[in-house]
Design an enzyme around this catalytic site. Structure first.
Site, PDB file in Angstrom:
ATOM      1  N   GLY A 102       5.068  -0.969   2.779  1.00 19.22           N
ATOM      2  CA  GLY A 102       4.227   0.200   2.563  1.00 19.22           C
ATOM      3  C   GLY A 102       5.003   1.498   2.454  1.00 19.22           C
ATOM      4  O   GLY A 102       6.052   1.671   3.072  1.00 19.22           O
ATOM      5  N   HIS A 138       0.816  -1.209   0.000  1.00 16.03           N
ATOM      6  CA  HIS A 138       0.000   0.000   0.000  1.00 16.03           C
ATOM      7  C   HIS A 138       0.856   1.270   0.000  1.00 16.03           C
ATOM      8  O   HIS A 138       1.906   1.340   0.628  1.00 16.03           O
ATOM      9  CB  HIS A 138      -0.926   0.009   1.207  1.00 16.03           C
ATOM     10  CG  HIS A 138      -0.201  -0.046   2.529  1.00 16.03           C
ATOM     11  ND1 HIS A 138       0.241   1.071   3.194  1.00 16.03           N
ATOM     12  CD2 HIS A 138       0.165  -1.098   3.302  1.00 16.03           C
ATOM     13  CE1 HIS A 138       0.826   0.727   4.314  1.00 16.03           C
ATOM     14  NE2 HIS A 138       0.803  -0.593   4.415  1.00 16.03           N
ATOM     15  N   ASP A 139       0.399   2.251  -0.751  1.00 20.47           N
ATOM     16  CA  ASP A 139       0.973   3.602  -0.768  1.00 20.47           C
ATOM     17  C   ASP A 139       2.358   3.673  -1.402  1.00 20.47           C
ATOM     18  O   ASP A 139       3.038   4.699  -1.288  1.00 20.47           O
ATOM     19  CB  ASP A 139       1.031   4.200   0.647  1.00 20.47           C
ATOM     20  CG  ASP A 139      -0.329   4.235   1.311  1.00 20.47           C
ATOM     21  OD1 ASP A 139      -1.192   5.004   0.839  1.00 20.47           O
ATOM     22  OD2 ASP A 139      -0.548   3.476   2.271  1.00 20.47           O
TER      23      ASP A 139
END
Length: 257
Positions: free
Chosen positions: A138, A120-121
Site C-alpha cells: 500500500g 491500495h493507494d
C-alpha cells in the site's frame, strides 16, 4: 460495443461504444471504460473505477476490487487508470483508502506483466514496466520510466524514483532515488541505470553529472542531509541532477544505500 453474450455488464456502467468485453467477464456498477479498450475473458472490474482509452486487460485479472487493508470499512474509494496500458494475466489492482487520498492511480503507457499486485493507494506514473510477480504494498509511488524486475517486492510507503530499476527478486524496504539501479534482499544501490538513460536520449554531459552525483550520495560516506547539501550547486545548473536531488528531498523512509 462488442460484449460477449456470456459477459455481465452492469446497466449503470459507462462503456464506450467500441469497447470489447470477452466471455465470463464482469463489469460492475460505477465503472467507466474509455474507447478502444479491450477486456479479455474472465476479468472482473469493480468500481468506482475509471479506465481510459486503448487499454488491454488480460484474462483472470481483478481490477478495482476493495483493498486488503483491515481499516477499510466500505468507503467509496476509487481506482483511476490512464490510456494505452497493458495489464496481463492474473493481475490484482485495488482501490484506495480514506486514510490516504481514497485513490489508487495508474498513469499511461505502462506494461504490467502477469501476476503483478498493485495495492491500495499506490500511484504509478507513465511508461513503467512491472515484470511478472512484482508486488507493490500500500501507498507505494512509482515514477515515470521505472522498471521493477520480476518478483520485486516493495514495502508500503516506499517511493521508486523515475528512470530507476530493480533487479529480479529484489526486496525494497527503502526509497529508490531517481535513476538508480537496485538489487538484493534487502535491496542496495548498484549504480546508475546508465543503459536505460542512454536509450532515452540523456546527453553525455547529463550522464557525467549524474555519475558524479551518484558518488556523492553513495561513495563518500555522507549522511543524506550532507549529500543533499553537497548537490545543491550542481542541481541548480543541471536539470537531471535536480530531479535526483528532489527524489532525495522527498524521501520519507530514507533511501537504500
Amino acid at each position: 460495443m462488442s460484449i460477449h453474450p456470456q459477459a455481465i455488464v452492469d446497466p449503470s456502467a459507462k462503456v464506450a461504444e467500441d469497447v470489447i468485453v470477452g466471455p465470463w467477464s464482469y463489469i460492475g456498477p460505477d465503472v467507466e471504460i474509455g474507447p478502444g479498450t479491450e477486456i479479455m475473458s474472465h476479468v472482473v472490474v469493480k468500481g468506482p473505477t475509471v479506465i481510459g482509452k486503448n487499454n488491454r486487460i488480460f484474462q483472470f485479472s481483478s481490477v478495482g476490487e476493495e483493498c486488503q487493508d483491515k481499516k477499510y470499512a466500505g468507503e467509496p474509494t476509487r481506482l483511476e487508470i490512464g490510456d494505452n496500458n497493458i495489464i496481463r494475466e492474473n493481475c490484482t489492482i485495488h482501490r484506495g483508502t480514506v486514510q490516504d487520498q481514497s485513490l489508487t492511480k495508474i498513469g499511461s503507457n505502462n506494461l504490467i506483466m502477469a501476476y503483478v499486485h498493485v495495492a491500495h493507494d499506490c500511484v504509478l506514473g507513465d511508461n513503467i514496466i512491472l515484470a511478472n510477480n512484482a508486488t507493490l504494498a500500500g501507498h507505494v509511488h512509482v515514477g515515470d520510466w521505472a522498471i521493477l524486475g520480476g518478483g520485486t517486492m516493495v514495502h508500503q510507503f516506499c517511493k521508486i524514483g523515475c528512470h530507476s530499476m530493480s533487479a529480479g527478486g529484489s526486496i525494497v524496504l527503502k526509497d529508490i532515488p531517481a535513476y538508480i539501479m537496485a538489487s538484493g534482499q534487502s535491496a542496495s544501490a548498484f549504480g546508475l541505470n546508465s543503459e536505460g538513460l542512454k536509450r532515452r536520449g540523456f546527453s553525455k554531459e547529463a550522464m557525467l553529472e549524474l555519475k558524479r552525483a551518484y558518488k556523492v550520495i553513495f561513495r563518500q560516506g555522507l549522511t543524506l542531509k550532507q549529500a543533499i547539501e553537497a548537490l545543491e550547486d550542481s542541481a541548480s545548473k543541471v536539470p537531471e541532477v535536480n530531479v535526483l536531488l528532489e527524489s532525495l528531498k522527498n524521501s520519507d523512509r530514507g533511501i537504500l544505500r
